[in-house]
Design a protein around this motif. Structure first.
Motif, PDB file in Angstrom:
ATOM      1  N   TYR A 102      28.959 -17.738   4.223  1.00  0.00           N
ATOM      2  CA  TYR A 102      28.839 -18.090   5.644  1.00  0.00           C
ATOM      3  C   TYR A 102      28.412 -16.896   6.478  1.00  0.00           C
ATOM      4  CZ  TYR A 102      30.267 -19.504  10.346  1.00  0.00           C
ATOM      5  OH  TYR A 102      30.280 -19.798  11.681  1.00  0.00           O
ATOM      6  N   PRO A 103      27.513 -17.119   7.454  1.00  0.00           N
ATOM      7  CA  PRO A 103      26.729 -18.347   7.684  1.00  0.00           C
ATOM      8  C   PRO A 103      25.381 -18.266   6.982  1.00  0.00           C
ATOM      9  CG  PRO A 103      26.473 -16.884   9.541  1.00  0.00           C
ATOM     10  CD  PRO A 103      27.363 -16.165   8.566  1.00  0.00           C
ATOM     11  N   SER A 104      24.878 -19.401   6.577  1.00  0.00           N
ATOM     12  CA  SER A 104      23.586 -19.439   5.896  1.00  0.00           C
ATOM     13  C   SER A 104      22.525 -20.174   6.719  1.00  0.00           C
ATOM     14  CB  SER A 104      23.743 -20.134   4.537  1.00  0.00           C
ATOM     15  OG  SER A 104      24.252 -21.446   4.696  1.00  0.00           O
ATOM     16  N   ARG A 105      22.883 -20.601   7.921  1.00  0.00           N
ATOM     17  CA  ARG A 105      21.940 -21.281   8.817  1.00  0.00           C
ATOM     18  C   ARG A 105      22.415 -21.109  10.264  1.00  0.00           C
ATOM     19  NH1 ARG A 105      24.363 -26.463   9.696  1.00  0.00           N
ATOM     20  NH2 ARG A 105      25.890 -27.015   8.074  1.00  0.00           N
ATOM     21  N   ILE A 112      23.980 -21.504  14.010  1.00  0.00           N
ATOM     22  CA  ILE A 112      25.256 -22.031  14.494  1.00  0.00           C
ATOM     23  C   ILE A 112      25.058 -22.555  15.921  1.00  0.00           C
ATOM     24  CG2 ILE A 112      27.642 -21.404  15.111  1.00  0.00           C
ATOM     25  CD1 ILE A 112      27.364 -19.126  12.992  1.00  0.00           C
ATOM     26  N   ARG A 113      25.648 -23.725  16.212  1.00  0.00           N
ATOM     27  CA  ARG A 113      25.637 -24.244  17.585  1.00  0.00           C
ATOM     28  C   ARG A 113      26.874 -23.747  18.319  1.00  0.00           C
ATOM     29  NH1 ARG A 113      25.470 -30.284  18.869  1.00  0.00           N
ATOM     30  NH2 ARG A 113      27.231 -30.302  17.434  1.00  0.00           N
ATOM     31  N   SER A 145      25.245 -13.339  17.037  1.00  0.00           N
ATOM     32  CA  SER A 145      24.039 -13.477  16.225  1.00  0.00           C
ATOM     33  C   SER A 145      23.717 -12.176  15.504  1.00  0.00           C
ATOM     34  CB  SER A 145      22.870 -13.905  17.111  1.00  0.00           C
ATOM     35  OG  SER A 145      21.684 -14.016  16.354  1.00  0.00           O
ATOM     36  N   GLN A 196      22.568 -14.701  11.958  1.00  0.00           N
ATOM     37  CA  GLN A 196      21.980 -16.029  12.132  1.00  0.00           C
ATOM     38  C   GLN A 196      21.854 -16.328  13.626  1.00  0.00           C
ATOM     39  OE1 GLN A 196      20.736 -18.245  10.066  1.00  0.00           O
ATOM     40  NE2 GLN A 196      21.317 -17.311   8.114  1.00  0.00           N
ATOM     41  N   ASP A 214      32.764 -27.082   9.567  1.00  0.00           N
ATOM     42  CA  ASP A 214      32.109 -26.233   8.573  1.00  0.00           C
ATOM     43  C   ASP A 214      31.691 -24.873   9.137  1.00  0.00           C
ATOM     44  OD1 ASP A 214      30.072 -27.004  10.260  1.00  0.00           O
ATOM     45  OD2 ASP A 214      28.920 -28.101   8.745  1.00  0.00           O
ATOM     46  N   TYR A 247      29.645 -24.393  11.622  1.00  0.00           N
ATOM     47  CA  TYR A 247      28.308 -24.386  12.218  1.00  0.00           C
ATOM     48  C   TYR A 247      28.277 -25.032  13.604  1.00  0.00           C
ATOM     49  CZ  TYR A 247      26.753 -22.490   7.849  1.00  0.00           C
ATOM     50  OH  TYR A 247      26.592 -21.655   6.769  1.00  0.00           O
ATOM     51  N   THR A 248      29.442 -25.470  14.074  1.00  0.00           N
ATOM     52  CA  THR A 248      29.609 -25.865  15.474  1.00  0.00           C
ATOM     53  C   THR A 248      30.861 -25.178  15.985  1.00  0.00           C
ATOM     54  OG1 THR A 248      28.573 -28.039  15.186  1.00  0.00           O
ATOM     55  CG2 THR A 248      29.977 -27.738  17.106  1.00  0.00           C
ATOM     56  N   THR A 260      38.379 -26.257  10.076  1.00  0.00           N
ATOM     57  CA  THR A 260      37.398 -25.231   9.683  1.00  0.00           C
ATOM     58  C   THR A 260      38.099 -24.253   8.753  1.00  0.00           C
ATOM     59  OG1 THR A 260      36.254 -25.449  11.810  1.00  0.00           O
ATOM     60  CG2 THR A 260      35.830 -23.450  10.525  1.00  0.00           C
TER      61      THR A 260
END
Length: 325
Positions: free
Chosen positions: A28-31, A33-34, A57, A62, A87, A89-90, A261
């Protein structure tokens, strides 16, 4: 024998959960995040979100995409965060209004403390009670005197029902023995526009948004809501200086994530946040953004803060007899 089999199965399942959690945290993280928040673009929450998103960031490697979901004193965004995939990502930025909602709403689709995993607090700051520069009241004392002469005739604008701004005004009503009617707007900028346009005579806003207007002479700051004056507006007295003893309203902002989470991800987000807050440039930007004080925390400390605030504001709402919605 059966007992041993059940014990072995439990150990296997726990080991699998631990391995999965560790793996998810390790990658984490691999994409992107919102980061959601519940107030209008251009306001304090939006500004804070964008500043901390920039810092996170850099630490996490990310992009952090800020998304505003304004309305209902931040409740629309909070509900969206609570229902998002757990997860990592939010995540969300909430303010003091997050705890106030437990006191001002009959029911919520989520629990302000129990529906989330806390990450860290970010900053604490006061608010300011202000009028247009040509308004007859030159001080908070004069405003209170006017309000006492005509109960219910004056109104004050805020960023929305259930916001700290709203409750700061209601607490002033209770403490000063006046009735200034609340008018909610969708964000700080709209309330300032309403003040300048003559829609409302008074607003409760953030010092940073009002500072330039106060310094330029368009708006007069009558009082700040903290016990001490703020560095951003050193010439604006406190509510207590106006003779309303014991009045103290300071709001805060912090980060949280959906309940469930993984602990490893929460730990990673907390570490990245605390590391970002150490950066002198980011710290200055956050403090300048709201005229406040940067203060990070552990997830446990943030949860305790929210639980304490809920208890405090329930008491204020009950004493002020504010109807719940």
């Amino acid at each position: 024998m059966q007992r041993m089999k059940r014990l072995a199965a439990a150990i296997f399942l726990f080991g699998g959960f631990f391995a999965t959690t560790s793996a998810s945290a390790e990658n984490y993280p691999s994409r992107p995040i919102r980061l959601l928040h519940g107030f209008a673009a251009g306001g304090a929450a939006d500004t804070l979100s964008r500043i901390i998103a920039d810092g996170l960031s850099k630490k996490l490697g990310q992009p952090i995409i800020v998304e505003a979901k304004p309305g209902a004193g931040g409740n629309i965004a909070a509900d969206a965060i609570a229902k998002a995939a757990a997860d990592g990502y939010t995540i969300g930025l909430v303010t003091g209004a997050h705890a106030i909602s437990a006191a001002t709403y009959k029911s919520l689709a989520y629990q302000p403390a129990e529906s989330f995993e806390m990450i860290s607090t970010l900053v604490y700051y006061a608010l300011v009670i202000a009028v247009r520069s040509d308004y007859p009241a030159k001080s908070l004392g004069e405003l209170v005197a006017m309000a006492k002469q005509k109960p219910g005739a004056l109104s004050f604008g805020s960023v929305g029902f259930g916001s700290t701004h709203h409750l700061a005004g209601e607490l002033l009503n209770a403490a000063a023995g006046v009735e200034i009617v609340h008018v909610p707007y969708r964000g700080d900028s709209q309330s300032v526009t309403a003040l300048l346009g003559g829609e409302v005579p008074v607003i409760v806003g953030t010092p940073v948004l009002l500072a330039s207007q106060i310094q330029g002479g368009a708006i007069r700051g009558l009082a700040v809501t903290s016990p001490a004056r703020t560095a951003l507006l050193p010439d604006v007295p406190t509510v207590q200086e106006a003779g309303i003893k014991g009045y103290d309203v300071r709001t805060w902002a912090g980060l949280l994530a959906p309940k469930g989470t993984p602990p490893g991800i929460i730990a990673a987000l907390n570490a990245a946040t605390l590391d970002a807050l150490k950066d002198p440039d980011l710290k200055q930007r956050l403090e300048t953004a709201v005229g406040g004080e940067v203060r990070g925390s552990s997830p446990e400390e943030m949860k305790t803060l929210i639980e304490t605030e809920i208890s405090k504001w329930i008491g204020v709402v009950e004493r002020a007899k504010i109807p719940k919605i």
